[in-house]
Design a protein around this motif. Structure first.
Motif, PDB file in Angstrom:
ATOM      1  N   SER A  50       0.543  -0.997   0.045  1.00  0.00           N
ATOM      2  CA  SER A  50      -0.129  -0.061   0.093  1.00  0.00           C
ATOM      3  C   SER A  50       0.997   1.357  -0.116  1.00  0.00           C
ATOM      4  O   SER A  50       2.025   1.320   0.477  1.00  0.00           O
ATOM      5  CB  SER A  50      -0.914   0.223   1.451  1.00  0.00           C
ATOM      6  OG  SER A  50      -0.275  -0.069   2.390  1.00  0.00           O
ATOM      7  N   ARG A  51       0.372   2.448  -0.399  1.00  0.00           N
ATOM      8  CA  ARG A  51       1.266   3.728  -0.456  1.00  0.00           C
ATOM      9  C   ARG A  51       0.908   4.148   0.864  1.00  0.00           C
ATOM     10  O   ARG A  51       0.177   3.843   1.905  1.00  0.00           O
ATOM     11  CB  ARG A  51       0.339   4.550  -1.286  1.00  0.00           C
ATOM     12  CG  ARG A  51       0.426   4.274  -2.865  1.00  0.00           C
ATOM     13  CD  ARG A  51      -0.350   5.182  -3.927  1.00  0.00           C
ATOM     14  NE  ARG A  51      -0.223   4.769  -5.247  1.00  0.00           N
ATOM     15  CZ  ARG A  51      -1.193   3.822  -5.838  1.00  0.00           C
ATOM     16  NH1 ARG A  51      -2.091   3.365  -5.367  1.00  0.00           N
ATOM     17  NH2 ARG A  51      -0.833   3.714  -7.126  1.00  0.00           N
ATOM     18  N   GLU A  55      -2.264   5.931   1.745  1.00  0.00           N
ATOM     19  CA  GLU A  55      -3.166   4.714   1.893  1.00  0.00           C
ATOM     20  C   GLU A  55      -3.222   4.164   3.607  1.00  0.00           C
ATOM     21  O   GLU A  55      -4.028   4.073   4.234  1.00  0.00           O
ATOM     22  CB  GLU A  55      -3.323   3.717   1.018  1.00  0.00           C
ATOM     23  CG  GLU A  55      -3.705   4.099  -0.510  1.00  0.00           C
ATOM     24  CD  GLU A  55      -3.322   3.026  -1.198  1.00  0.00           C
ATOM     25  OE1 GLU A  55      -3.930   3.178  -2.373  1.00  0.00           O
ATOM     26  OE2 GLU A  55      -2.592   2.042  -0.902  1.00  0.00           O
ATOM     27  N   THR A 109      -7.294   7.612   0.868  1.00  0.00           N
ATOM     28  CA  THR A 109      -5.807   7.953   1.044  1.00  0.00           C
ATOM     29  C   THR A 109      -5.766   9.460   1.650  1.00  0.00           C
ATOM     30  O   THR A 109      -6.713  10.091   1.372  1.00  0.00           O
ATOM     31  CB  THR A 109      -5.142   8.055  -0.332  1.00  0.00           C
ATOM     32  OG1 THR A 109      -3.663   8.264  -0.268  1.00  0.00           O
ATOM     33  CG2 THR A 109      -5.531   9.222  -1.227  1.00  0.00           C
ATOM     34  N   PRO A 131      -8.868   5.521  -2.824  1.00  0.00           N
ATOM     35  CA  PRO A 131      -7.378   5.596  -3.069  1.00  0.00           C
ATOM     36  C   PRO A 131      -7.243   6.465  -4.372  1.00  0.00           C
ATOM     37  O   PRO A 131      -8.083   6.870  -5.136  1.00  0.00           O
ATOM     38  CB  PRO A 131      -7.258   4.335  -3.198  1.00  0.00           C
ATOM     39  CG  PRO A 131      -8.335   3.204  -2.757  1.00  0.00           C
ATOM     40  CD  PRO A 131      -9.663   4.176  -2.901  1.00  0.00           C
ATOM     41  N   LYS A 132      -5.928   6.562  -4.572  1.00  0.00           N
ATOM     42  CA  LYS A 132      -5.455   7.200  -5.610  1.00  0.00           C
ATOM     43  C   LYS A 132      -5.941   6.884  -7.148  1.00  0.00           C
ATOM     44  O   LYS A 132      -6.547   7.627  -8.056  1.00  0.00           O
ATOM     45  CB  LYS A 132      -3.947   7.037  -5.943  1.00  0.00           C
ATOM     46  CG  LYS A 132      -3.421   7.983  -7.124  1.00  0.00           C
ATOM     47  CD  LYS A 132      -1.671   7.611  -6.938  1.00  0.00           C
ATOM     48  CE  LYS A 132      -0.902   8.495  -7.929  1.00  0.00           C
ATOM     49  NZ  LYS A 132       0.469   8.169  -8.068  1.00  0.00           N
TER      50      LYS A 132
END
Length: 106
Positions: free
Chosen positions: A38-39, A42, A65, A80-81
């Motif tokens: 995951s980023r 996030e 996010t 999310p993105k």
């Protein structure tokens, strides 16, 4: 360039040896992206409700996010993105489920 397994183990070991990193949750902030891919935005948007640590196959639900707002400040964006289709449930490896503290009550 991706980190090698040896580099990841050294980073995790070093953080666990730093009492301030442990006390401030930095170890968890590093472990979750390593465990799931995951980023960071996030990861920082997660709440306890997104974790299912006691299931037979523990998971985390990525459904938002953290984003910076023009003019200052940050918010949790409700997807999310990748947009609404970027929401996903990810399996957690056993080492990532080892909790330092119990979930909050209520």
């Amino acid at each position: 360039m991706a980190w090698s397994l040896n580099e990841v183990q050294r980073i995790r070991s070093g953080l666990r040896g730093d009492r301030l990193a442990v006390a401030n949750g930095i170890t968890d902030l590093v472990d979750l992206p390593l465990a799931t891919g995951s980023r960071i935005g996030e990861t920082t948007a997660l709440k306890w409700k997104h974790l299912d640590l006691y299931a037979n196959k523990p998971t985390v639900l990525v459904e938002g996010t953290v984003v910076r707002i023009r003019g200052g400040g940050m918010i949790i964006q409700p997807h999310p993105k990748g947009g609404p289709n970027g929401k996903r449930r990810l399996l957690l490896p056993e080492w990532a489920v080892e909790a330092d503290c119990p979930p909050p009550v209520g």
